[in-house]
Design a protein around this motif. Structure first.
Motif, short mmCIF file in Angstrom:
data_model
loop_
_atom_site.label_atom_id
_atom_site.label_comp_id
_atom_site.label_asym_id
_atom_site.label_seq_id
_atom_site.Cartn_x
_atom_site.Cartn_y
_atom_site.Cartn_z
N GLY A 170 0.82 -1.22 0.00
CA GLY A 170 0.00 0.00 0.00
C GLY A 170 0.85 1.26 0.00
O GLY A 170 0.52 2.26 -0.65
N GLY A 171 1.98 1.21 0.72
CA GLY A 171 2.87 2.36 0.76
C GLY A 171 3.42 2.67 -0.62
O GLY A 171 3.46 3.85 -1.03
N SER A 172 3.80 1.66 -1.36
CA SER A 172 4.37 1.97 -2.68
C SER A 172 3.28 2.36 -3.66
O SER A 172 3.52 3.19 -4.55
CB SER A 172 5.28 0.86 -3.20
OG SER A 172 4.56 -0.28 -3.44
N VAL A 173 2.07 1.84 -3.50
CA VAL A 173 0.95 2.32 -4.33
C VAL A 173 0.73 3.81 -4.07
O VAL A 173 0.63 4.62 -5.00
CB VAL A 173 -0.34 1.53 -4.04
CG1 VAL A 173 -1.54 2.19 -4.73
CG2 VAL A 173 -0.22 0.07 -4.48
N ALA A 174 0.69 4.19 -2.79
CA ALA A 174 0.44 5.59 -2.44
C ALA A 174 1.53 6.51 -2.98
O ALA A 174 1.23 7.56 -3.56
CB ALA A 174 0.33 5.73 -0.92
#
Ligand code: ATP
Length: 144
Positions: free
Chosen positions: A18-22
């Motif tokens: 999720g962090g890299s998507v964000a």
């Protein structure tokens, strides 16, 4: 000028996935509402996304207070907590968000996520394993 609702996304769960998507959405100039139940993790993203909020995404009222029901794009990036992943996805489905992406851990998990409202399910480790097999054999053109 892009319509405001289409140029923003909510990302729920700020682990590695999720962090890299964000972060990539931010790089692509998409406004990001990033949500996690862990305040320490939210702190880490506070300066890096448009809005970062601590909330339990299985709580309908908490999501509404953050305006999640008005988003047109959402990513459920909760992994190991299957109940939270499924319940969150179903709440987003109830909100009738038009584009819901969810991360699955297994084919069974993916199938449940689709049944409760996910429009797209990704299985990062499975998908990347397949991709690496192609790359190992030099078949990069398959992915261009
Ligand atoms: P990754 O592989 O992407 O690092 P993971 O698959 O191990 O992550 P988790 O770490 O279990 O997934 O979950 C990702 C994030 O989701 C965590 O930061 C966790 O705090 C958050 N999370 C879990 N349950 C909830 C919930 N109910 N509401 C909001 N955030 C949640």
């Amino acid at each position: 000028k892009k319509d405001n609702a289409t140029n923003r996304a909510v990302v729920i769960g700020l682990g590695r996935f999720g962090g890299s998507v964000a972060m990539e959405l931010m790089r692509q100039r998409t406004e990001v509402l990033a949500i996690d139940s862990n305040p320490k993790i939210v702190d880490r993203y506070a300066d890096r996304v448009t809005h970062a909020a601590v909330a339990d995404s299985t709580d309908d009222d908490a999501l509404r207070q953050l305006g999640v029901h008005r988003f047109h794009r959402a990513v459920v990036a909760i992994g190991t907590d299957l109940e939270a992943s499924i319940l969150t996805t179903s709440l987003l489905g109830d909100f009738a968000i038009p584009s819901i992406w969810a991360k699955g851990l297994s084919r069974q998990h993916a199938s449940i996520l689709e049944r409760v409202g996910a429009h797209h399910v990704v299985l990062p480790e499975h998908d990347m394993g397949e991709r690496v097999a192609h790359l190992v054999m030099g078949r990069m053109l398959d992915y261009i």
